[in-house]
Design an enzyme around this catalytic site. Structure first.
Site, mmCIF file in Angstrom:
data_model
loop_
_atom_site.group_PDB
_atom_site.id
_atom_site.type_symbol
_atom_site.label_atom_id
_atom_site.label_comp_id
_atom_site.label_asym_id
_atom_site.label_seq_id
_atom_site.Cartn_x
_atom_site.Cartn_y
_atom_site.Cartn_z
ATOM 1 N N HIS A 194 38.436 39.679 42.365
ATOM 2 C CA HIS A 194 38.800 38.286 42.089
ATOM 3 C C HIS A 194 38.624 37.421 43.342
ATOM 4 O O HIS A 194 38.070 36.318 43.284
ATOM 5 C CB HIS A 194 40.257 38.198 41.633
ATOM 6 C CG HIS A 194 40.530 38.830 40.309
ATOM 7 N ND1 HIS A 194 39.855 38.487 39.157
ATOM 8 C CD2 HIS A 194 41.430 39.779 39.933
ATOM 9 C CE1 HIS A 194 40.321 39.185 38.141
ATOM 10 N NE2 HIS A 194 41.273 39.980 38.588
ATOM 11 N N HIS A 226 40.580 45.852 42.626
ATOM 12 C CA HIS A 226 40.629 44.885 41.526
ATOM 13 C C HIS A 226 40.871 43.466 42.054
ATOM 14 O O HIS A 226 40.138 42.530 41.704
ATOM 15 C CB HIS A 226 41.740 45.272 40.553
ATOM 16 C CG HIS A 226 41.809 44.396 39.345
ATOM 17 N ND1 HIS A 226 41.128 44.674 38.184
ATOM 18 C CD2 HIS A 226 42.481 43.237 39.125
ATOM 19 C CE1 HIS A 226 41.361 43.720 37.297
ATOM 20 N NE2 HIS A 226 42.196 42.839 37.839
ATOM 21 N N GLU A 227 41.872 43.318 42.919
ATOM 22 C CA GLU A 227 42.181 41.994 43.455
ATOM 23 C C GLU A 227 41.082 41.490 44.382
ATOM 24 O O GLU A 227 40.800 40.283 44.429
ATOM 25 C CB GLU A 227 43.518 42.030 44.197
ATOM 26 C CG GLU A 227 44.697 42.488 43.368
ATOM 27 C CD GLU A 227 44.898 41.670 42.105
ATOM 28 O OE1 GLU A 227 44.396 40.540 42.036
ATOM 29 O OE2 GLU A 227 45.555 42.177 41.184
#
EC number: 3.4.24.-
Length: 447
Positions: free
Chosen positions: A106, A102-103
């Site tokens: 980003h 997820h990170e």
């Protein structure tokens, strides 16, 4: 990030292990020191249904003509069991991998657009190890159930001018929307990839259901053992209520009746070999006042695995499983919101998440595929909600800015919205961590 694991499974993994809670919420904090990184990289609030997660990961609704019964392990009907250290590490590794993905979404979305990034952290809390590369601090933190990507936009120690075009806050709305939504997209892709690997490596398990609920094991010195239940028995009815081929629903009926009748007789209609007869069991009283009998229960099913025969069938299997998981996640989310008053008292935190993952890993390592896929899909779906501290909340603010012709909300207003969300999540997270810890089997034995 919010996670809500739904029920109504598609494929079967492992037996259902009874526990005393349903619909727990899991909390994975993420923190950042800068305002803009907080706007979409907040502490994670993960709504994870223990009961429904097991239903989804451990049960199925497909049919098969043949197959062997699962081998089961002992599990009491109350409390959370973390199990072996190895399985706990496996569960933590799955959760950490999902957060890293997820990170990373980003981070890559920002880096590929030339947007300044200052930090990439795995975990939260004190720094255990770190290194700098290309003006980015990469760190490993003490608590692995979180992570964040930091931006230098409002960092007073940053040497980047506040009007730099490559600060996240100075980029067009489309660029910022891509960065904010990239974590969600990364989890969707990761979920699909996990299912794809599952289909190719182990296949999809399917099941044929039979009436009743199987009793794989009976805990020694428990009420069930004392009153005559044996491992291998099939419960056909409880207090006159017939148990059909409904899988987890049939298990839930037994659990509910047992919990409601501490120190009162419960009549089980038992199938043992070729004989049917009644047994009266008097549940012991649990510390919370509910009944318990000390058995492991499982849907009465036979299981087999199906593998694709060619490439088109592989993609068909993967697509069907992915859509089925996604549909159930959405259904579970809808049920959570519309029945929140009934589920609010049955929430749990990260300890419960790890307990469920460890249980899946101990029972059948293949179950970790769906455990990971479910968490990814939930993370993606819930993060789209336009709520403070979620990616969807930041996307909503960006959309509002676009509607206002590019005029941003005052910084104080945006900070107030997001800060309120952070405080609520932190407070709830701490409460749930304590609540989960007190629900651990060994803690309850001590108390």
């Amino acid at each position: 990030m919010l996670l809500n694991i739904s029920s109504s499974p598609i494929s079967l993994r492992n037996p259902h292990f009874l526990s005393s809670f349903n619909n727990p919420i899991s909390y994975f904090p993420r923190r950042s020191k800068t305002h803009l990184s907080k706007s979409h990289l907040f502490p994670n609030l993960s709504a994870l249904s223990n009961h429904s997660l097991k239903n989804r990961v451990l049960f199925g609704n497909k049919r098969c003509p043949d197959g062997e019964r699962n081998h089961f392990r002992t599990r009491a009907i109350s409390g959370i069991d973390l199990g072996s250290f190895e399985s706990v590490l496996e569960a933590i590794a799955v959760l950490t991998a999902i957060i890293v993905v997820h990170e990373s979404g980003h981070f890559l979305a920002a880096s590929l657009q030339g947007i300044h990034v200052s930090k990439f952290a795995i975990g939260f809390g004190p720094i255990l190890a770190k290194f700098d590369y290309n003006n980015v601090e990469y760190s490993l933190r003490a608590f692995p159930l979180g992570g964040f990507v930091g931006f230098p936009d409002n960092d007073p120690d940053s040497e980047i001018p506040i009007d730099d075009a490559n600060l996240l806050k100075n980029r067009p709305t489309l660029d910022r929307s891509i960065v904010v939504s990239a974590g969600i997209i990364a989890n969707v892709i990761f979920a699909y990839a996990i299912i794809f690997v599952q289909v190719l490596s182990v296949g999809l398990p399917v099941q044929e259901a039979f009436p009743g609920v199987l009793v794989p094991e009976v805990k020694t010195f428990s009420a069930a053992s004392r009153d005559g239940l044996l491992s291998g028995d099939v419960i056909l009815a409880v207090d006159g209520t017939e148990l059909s081929r409904t899988g987890p629903d049939a298990v839930s009926k037994i659990v509910d009746i047992v919990k409601r009748n501490p120190k009162s007789d419960v009549v089980f209609r038992i199938e043992r070999g070729n004989k049917d007869f009644d047994i009266r069991v008097t549940p012991d009283k649990n510390f919370d006042g509910t009944g318990k009998i000390g058995v492991q229960l499982s849907p009465n099913v036979r299981i087999t695995k199906v593998r694709p025969r060619n490439v088109p069938e592989t993609f068909r299997f993967v697509g069907k499983e992915f859509m089925g998981l996604s549909s159930n996640v959405l259904d579970g989310l809808k049920q959570t919101f519309f029945n929140f008053s009934q589920t609010a008292s049955k929430v749990a935190g990260p300890v419960a998440i790890i307990a469920v993952g460890a249980e899946v890993a101990r029972s059948n390592i293949d179950g970790l595929y769906q455990f990971a896929a479910l968490l990814n899909i939930n993370l993606a779906v819930i993060n789209l909600l336009p709520l403070p501290a979620l990616d969807g909340g930041t996307l909503a603010l960006i959309l509002l800015e676009a509607v206002r012709g590019g005029r941003k909300l005052p910084v104080e207003v945006e900070q107030g919205i997001m800060s309120s969300g952070i405080m609520l999540v932190i407070f709830l997270g701490l409460f749930l961590i304590v609540k989960d810890t007190l629900s651990l089997d060994f803690i309850k034995e001590i108390l």
